[in-house]
Design an enzyme around this catalytic site. Sequence first.
Site, short mmCIF file in Angstrom:
data_model
loop_
_atom_site.label_atom_id
_atom_site.label_comp_id
_atom_site.label_asym_id
_atom_site.label_seq_id
_atom_site.Cartn_x
_atom_site.Cartn_y
_atom_site.Cartn_z
N GLY A 145 0.79 -1.22 0.00
CA GLY A 145 0.00 0.00 0.00
C GLY A 145 0.82 1.27 0.00
O GLY A 145 0.42 2.28 0.60
N GLY A 198 1.29 3.28 -2.48
CA GLY A 198 0.55 4.31 -3.18
C GLY A 198 -0.51 4.95 -2.31
O GLY A 198 -0.70 6.17 -2.30
N ASP A 217 14.96 -5.49 -5.40
CA ASP A 217 14.68 -5.82 -6.79
C ASP A 217 15.81 -5.30 -7.68
O ASP A 217 16.23 -4.13 -7.54
CB ASP A 217 13.36 -5.18 -7.25
CG ASP A 217 12.14 -5.77 -6.55
OD1 ASP A 217 12.29 -6.84 -5.93
OD2 ASP A 217 11.06 -5.15 -6.62
N LYS A 250 11.58 -9.11 12.60
CA LYS A 250 12.81 -9.42 11.86
C LYS A 250 12.72 -9.05 10.38
O LYS A 250 13.69 -8.52 9.81
CB LYS A 250 13.16 -10.91 12.01
CG LYS A 250 14.56 -11.27 11.50
CD LYS A 250 15.65 -10.59 12.31
CE LYS A 250 15.74 -11.18 13.71
NZ LYS A 250 16.85 -10.59 14.49
N CYS A 301 -17.26 3.70 -22.45
CA CYS A 301 -16.33 3.39 -23.54
C CYS A 301 -16.86 2.21 -24.37
O CYS A 301 -17.82 2.37 -25.10
CB CYS A 301 -14.93 3.14 -22.98
SG CYS A 301 -13.62 3.25 -24.23
N LEU A 302 -16.28 1.01 -24.23
CA LEU A 302 -16.79 -0.15 -24.94
C LEU A 302 -18.24 -0.41 -24.56
O LEU A 302 -19.04 -0.88 -25.38
CB LEU A 302 -15.93 -1.38 -24.63
CG LEU A 302 -16.32 -2.67 -25.36
CD1 LEU A 302 -16.10 -2.53 -26.85
CD2 LEU A 302 -15.53 -3.86 -24.82
N MET A 337 -20.57 1.82 -24.05
CA MET A 337 -21.39 2.65 -24.92
C MET A 337 -21.47 2.05 -26.31
O MET A 337 -22.54 2.02 -26.95
CB MET A 337 -20.82 4.07 -25.00
CG MET A 337 -21.45 4.93 -26.09
SD MET A 337 -20.64 6.52 -26.28
CE MET A 337 -21.14 6.97 -27.95
N HIS A 350 -14.17 8.07 -20.02
CA HIS A 350 -14.06 7.35 -18.74
C HIS A 350 -14.30 8.31 -17.58
O HIS A 350 -13.34 8.85 -17.00
CB HIS A 350 -12.68 6.70 -18.62
CG HIS A 350 -12.47 5.53 -19.51
ND1 HIS A 350 -12.75 4.23 -19.13
CD2 HIS A 350 -12.03 5.46 -20.80
CE1 HIS A 350 -12.48 3.41 -20.13
NE2 HIS A 350 -12.05 4.12 -21.15
N GLU A 363 -15.02 7.74 -14.60
CA GLU A 363 -14.50 7.26 -13.31
C GLU A 363 -13.14 7.84 -12.97
O GLU A 363 -12.75 7.90 -11.80
CB GLU A 363 -14.43 5.73 -13.30
CG GLU A 363 -13.37 5.10 -14.20
CD GLU A 363 -13.86 4.82 -15.63
OE1 GLU A 363 -13.26 3.95 -16.29
OE2 GLU A 363 -14.82 5.48 -16.05
#
EC number: 6.3.4.2
Length: 544
Positions: free
Chosen positions: A16, A18, A146, A188, A382-383, A385, A516, A518
Amino acid sequence: MARYIFITGGVVSSLGKGLMAASLAALLQARGYKVRIRKFDPYLNVDPGTMSPYQHGEVYVTDDGAETDLDLGHYERFTGVSARQSDNITSGRVYRDIIARERRGDYLGATVQVIPHVTDAIKEFALADQGDHDFILCEIGGTVGDIEGLPFMEAIRQLRNELEPFQTLSVHVTLVPYIKAAGELKTKPTQHSVRELASLGIKPDLLLCRAEHPIPDSERQKIANFCNVRKEAVIPALDAPSIYAVPLQYHRQGLDAEVLRAFGIADAPDPDLSRWDDVVDRYANPEGEVTIGVVGKYVGLQDAYKSLNEALIHGGLAHRVKVNLRWLDAELFEQDDADIAAELEPMHGILVPGGFGERGSEGKIAAVRFARERKVPFLGICLGMQMACIEGARTAGVLEASSTEFGETSEPVVGIITEWMSEEGLQKREADGDLGGTMRLGAYEAALSGNSHVSRIYGGAERISERHRHRYEVNSKYIAPLEEGGLVFSGMSPDGLLPEIVERPDHPWFVGVQFHPELKSKPFDPHPLFAGFVGAALDLARLV
């Protein structure tokens, strides 16, 4: 002078970071500071635009047309600050730009290396476009250790040496797991993670410790002793009832106060957290509930629809109701024995989201048909619609209506877009060109028809600006037969060429949008389309 907060993660991914960055930024903002958040992604893709949602989750799109990591959606939703192209960078983009410079001869024959060239490019990104911000938060994707993240860690180390004292801060997010068999929290992993970070030359100033159980003061002191920080700088980060409770929870644990102390800021104003108190109260104390069926393609991974999920919650907050989401696989509606009515009848609203490809398309069309015939509130994005338009065309007698995205068709109600106008002028794409970055991306205006349902939803606005991410458009040649069949094109691009919004006047609430919405919804400022959609679902729930 902007102050920099570098946020890293250790032990495991998905802790988490972000959400932590967004919450900390919201707390600093509540104290009156101007904030900006950036994301450094170590993967080699130039951006997530060509990555499968199952690999990466949602692709978030900014006003200026950048395809970015979904964490930028958290940043915007929590701060209200619009993200930009300059707020997300990947290793792929860094290496692409460096190689382009090398090919042009910009390095004057020098050997191009990770240090200094790659690290310098990362530092340039971090320091660019500072504006008048008080704090710039930089989240580093991945986990300490990483391989692909090493250049970013080195760039942070260099920046902390190069910038002024009290101008940088390192926050490390770790995990304190609970071992059920032993009945103990284990510190640890955090100790090893901090040691790994220190081996890269970065000493964390604050530790944010994710845990499922409260961390006793004795364990906080133990972590502080082994990790060379103050006990007050070991901030517990327990699970919260909702993500919108996280800023308040972190404030109670002293996160923002400790950050300001580390920067030597003693005269910071108290935070105004009233809007977060209101959001949490609305979420925790609903006065009703609705059930929304989302008929999609990637329902097995809800991160694929992260902004959509949150926008529906925001729509519920606008009416103080709980929104129960049912994720329905569109492919299941295509089976011969599918009982679509049994699945959709309990729904108070049906939403068909965006997506790509033919898989599940007939199932989505079937969901549109059910919503139209049963008068269930419908929102197509989008799709979604496009599927509403194909369903409408078939109902109007264009039986072979389809999209060229799904293959050759004699009735291309939806087709690929190769030219469109933007603020930069005419944009052109080749049908068989690269996939990455070639869609209609970012904010575009739409002109709304007067006295239309959608115009009322937007408060009588004549023009709106919304974010797009798509390669195919509804063919304007089919507008006349579609309108004869009951669909009304109530929103068009300003030049009148590209359909943006459709609605059905003979339906209680039926709207499809090419964009979009949202991506612009926030908990304290729900998008009007989602507020209206949930409101219509609530009306239906009250009738049942």
